[in-house]
Design a protein around this motif. Structure first.
Motif, PDB file in Angstrom:
ATOM      1  N   UNK A   1      -6.733  -6.527   1.013  1.00  0.00           N
ATOM      2  CA  UNK A   1      -6.151  -6.150   2.294  1.00  0.00           C
ATOM      3  C   UNK A   1      -5.323  -4.884   2.304  1.00  0.00           C
ATOM      4  N   UNK A   2      -5.108  -4.275   1.160  1.00  0.00           N
ATOM      5  CA  UNK A   2      -4.343  -3.034   1.161  1.00  0.00           C
ATOM      6  C   UNK A   2      -5.143  -1.895   1.759  1.00  0.00           C
ATOM      7  N   UNK A   3      -4.492  -0.754   1.895  1.00  0.00           N
ATOM      8  CA  UNK A   3      -5.199   0.406   2.423  1.00  0.00           C
ATOM      9  C   UNK A   3      -4.246   1.444   2.976  1.00  0.00           C
ATOM     10  N   UNK A   4      -4.824   2.371   3.744  1.00  0.00           N
ATOM     11  CA  UNK A   4      -4.068   3.465   4.354  1.00  0.00           C
ATOM     12  C   UNK A   4      -3.902   3.184   5.836  1.00  0.00           C
ATOM     13  N   UNK A   5      -2.684   3.318   6.328  1.00  0.00           N
ATOM     14  CA  UNK A   5      -2.406   3.068   7.734  1.00  0.00           C
ATOM     15  C   UNK A   5      -1.354   4.052   8.216  1.00  0.00           C
TER      16      UNK A   5
ATOM     17  N   UNK B   1       1.995   5.208  10.333  1.00  0.00           N
ATOM     18  CA  UNK B   1       3.282   4.598  10.656  1.00  0.00           C
ATOM     19  C   UNK B   1       3.196   3.909  12.012  1.00  0.00           C
ATOM     20  N   UNK B   2       3.766   2.711  12.052  1.00  0.00           N
ATOM     21  CA  UNK B   2       3.704   1.913  13.266  1.00  0.00           C
ATOM     22  C   UNK B   2       2.549   0.936  13.288  1.00  0.00           C
ATOM     23  N   UNK B   3       1.642   1.092  12.356  1.00  0.00           N
ATOM     24  CA  UNK B   3       0.470   0.235  12.298  1.00  0.00           C
ATOM     25  C   UNK B   3       0.721  -1.057  11.554  1.00  0.00           C
ATOM     26  N   UNK B   4      -0.365  -1.809  11.358  1.00  0.00           N
ATOM     27  CA  UNK B   4      -0.280  -3.124  10.732  1.00  0.00           C
ATOM     28  C   UNK B   4      -1.339  -3.274   9.647  1.00  0.00           C
ATOM     29  N   UNK B   5      -1.022  -4.112   8.683  1.00  0.00           N
ATOM     30  CA  UNK B   5      -1.965  -4.521   7.657  1.00  0.00           C
ATOM     31  C   UNK B   5      -1.709  -5.991   7.340  1.00  0.00           C
ATOM     32  N   UNK B   6      -2.746  -6.647   6.845  1.00  0.00           N
ATOM     33  CA  UNK B   6      -2.610  -8.032   6.405  1.00  0.00           C
ATOM     34  C   UNK B   6      -3.119  -8.146   4.975  1.00  0.00           C
ATOM     35  N   UNK B   7      -2.243  -8.597   4.103  1.00  0.00           N
ATOM     36  CA  UNK B   7      -2.605  -8.815   2.712  1.00  0.00           C
ATOM     37  C   UNK B   7      -2.926 -10.288   2.487  1.00  0.00           C
ATOM     38  N   UNK B   8      -3.871 -10.523   1.588  1.00  0.00           N
ATOM     39  CA  UNK B   8      -4.216 -11.885   1.200  1.00  0.00           C
ATOM     40  C   UNK B   8      -4.194 -11.999  -0.313  1.00  0.00           C
ATOM     41  N   UNK B   9      -3.861 -13.180  -0.794  1.00  0.00           N
ATOM     42  CA  UNK B   9      -3.871 -13.440  -2.230  1.00  0.00           C
ATOM     43  C   UNK B   9      -4.326 -14.871  -2.449  1.00  0.00           C
ATOM     44  N   UNK B  10      -5.397 -15.019  -3.206  1.00  0.00           N
ATOM     45  CA  UNK B  10      -5.940 -16.341  -3.488  1.00  0.00           C
ATOM     46  C   UNK B  10      -5.774 -16.669  -4.964  1.00  0.00           C
TER      47      UNK B  10
ATOM     48  N   UNK C   1       3.723  -5.658  10.068  1.00  0.00           N
ATOM     49  CA  UNK C   1       3.697  -4.924  11.325  1.00  0.00           C
ATOM     50  C   UNK C   1       4.751  -3.820  11.309  1.00  0.00           C
ATOM     51  N   UNK C   2       4.606  -2.894  12.236  1.00  0.00           N
ATOM     52  CA  UNK C   2       5.567  -1.792  12.364  1.00  0.00           C
ATOM     53  C   UNK C   2       5.829  -1.124  11.022  1.00  0.00           C
ATOM     54  N   UNK C   3       4.758  -0.827  10.319  1.00  0.00           N
ATOM     55  CA  UNK C   3       4.897  -0.230   8.991  1.00  0.00           C
ATOM     56  C   UNK C   3       5.498   1.165   9.087  1.00  0.00           C
ATOM     57  N   UNK C   4       6.286   1.489   8.083  1.00  0.00           N
ATOM     58  CA  UNK C   4       6.832   2.842   7.986  1.00  0.00           C
ATOM     59  C   UNK C   4       6.567   3.389   6.593  1.00  0.00           C
ATOM     60  N   UNK C   5       6.860   4.646   6.396  1.00  0.00           N
ATOM     61  CA  UNK C   5       6.512   5.299   5.130  1.00  0.00           C
ATOM     62  C   UNK C   5       7.225   4.674   3.938  1.00  0.00           C
ATOM     63  N   UNK C   6       8.352   4.065   4.168  1.00  0.00           N
ATOM     64  CA  UNK C   6       9.090   3.429   3.072  1.00  0.00           C
ATOM     65  C   UNK C   6       8.438   2.135   2.614  1.00  0.00           C
ATOM     66  N   UNK C   7       7.449   1.668   3.330  1.00  0.00           N
ATOM     67  CA  UNK C   7       6.702   0.479   2.905  1.00  0.00           C
ATOM     68  C   UNK C   7       5.585   0.836   1.927  1.00  0.00           C
ATOM     69  N   UNK C   8       5.378   2.104   1.693  1.00  0.00           N
ATOM     70  CA  UNK C   8       4.333   2.543   0.764  1.00  0.00           C
ATOM     71  C   UNK C   8       4.626   2.070  -0.645  1.00  0.00           C
ATOM     72  N   UNK C   9       3.586   1.583  -1.316  1.00  0.00           N
ATOM     73  CA  UNK C   9       3.735   1.136  -2.683  1.00  0.00           C
ATOM     74  C   UNK C   9       2.578   0.254  -3.099  1.00  0.00           C
TER      75      UNK C   9
ATOM     76  N   UNK D   1      -2.843  -1.328  -3.290  1.00  0.00           N
ATOM     77  CA  UNK D   1      -2.099  -0.174  -2.793  1.00  0.00           C
ATOM     78  C   UNK D   1      -1.977  -0.218  -1.275  1.00  0.00           C
ATOM     79  N   UNK D   2      -0.759  -0.008  -0.808  1.00  0.00           N
ATOM     80  CA  UNK D   2      -0.493   0.159   0.620  1.00  0.00           C
ATOM     81  C   UNK D   2       0.122   1.546   0.804  1.00  0.00           C
ATOM     82  N   UNK D   3      -0.516   2.359   1.621  1.00  0.00           N
ATOM     83  CA  UNK D   3      -0.016   3.699   1.887  1.00  0.00           C
ATOM     84  C   UNK D   3       0.176   3.868   3.385  1.00  0.00           C
ATOM     85  N   UNK D   4       1.392   4.216   3.774  1.00  0.00           N
ATOM     86  CA  UNK D   4       1.708   4.423   5.179  1.00  0.00           C
ATOM     87  C   UNK D   4       1.958   5.909   5.389  1.00  0.00           C
ATOM     88  N   UNK D   5       1.172   6.514   6.245  1.00  0.00           N
ATOM     89  CA  UNK D   5       1.307   7.946   6.503  1.00  0.00           C
ATOM     90  C   UNK D   5       2.147   8.191   7.760  1.00  0.00           C
ATOM     91  N   UNK D   6       2.840   9.301   7.759  1.00  0.00           N
ATOM     92  CA  UNK D   6       3.715   9.612   8.909  1.00  0.00           C
ATOM     93  C   UNK D   6       2.966  10.339  10.006  1.00  0.00           C
TER      94      UNK D   6
END
Length: 122
Positions: free
Chosen positions: A8-12, A14-23, A84-92, A117-122
């Protein structure tokens, strides 16, 4: 053997959303808790969110409260992180963590996923 597989990681933007899953899979007797940690470049790994099995208790980092939601599917030994409401500081790199007792052991220990990897672009 126990494995944690994240997705579920990826590039999004700022202000967007992502959903991570772990099984969690393998020779599992019980899962006590599951959660997410993240590590930004040059920083230490930090707790993002954690949930006890059965959803009895959740814990969030102050920086994500109100924006991220952790949930679980006990039957599938799966944990989700809605961001939700991702910002650049959520990158990692986001790592799944679980406290699992394998069928071959008397007590549980921490297991880790490989990271996504989750990357949030401005």
């Amino acid at each position: 053997q126990v494995q944690l597989v994240e997705s579920g990681g990826g590039l999004v933007q700022a202000g967007g959303s992502l959903r991570l899953s772990c099984a969690a899979s393998g020779n599992i007797y019980s899962v006590s808790a599951m959660g997410w940690y993240r590590q930004a470049p040059g920083k230490q790994r930090e707790l993002v969110a954690r949930i006890t099995s059965g959803g009895g208790s959740t814990r969030y980092a102050d920086s994500v409260k109100g924006r991220f939601t952790i949930s679980e599917d006990n039957a599938k030994n799966t944990v989700y992180l809605q961001m939700n409401s991702l910002n650049t500081e959520d990158t990692g790199v986001y790592y799944c963590n679980a406290l699992i007792t394998p069928r071959t052991a008397w007590y549980g220990r921490d297991y880790w996923g490989q990271g996504t990897q989750v990357t949030v672009s401005s």
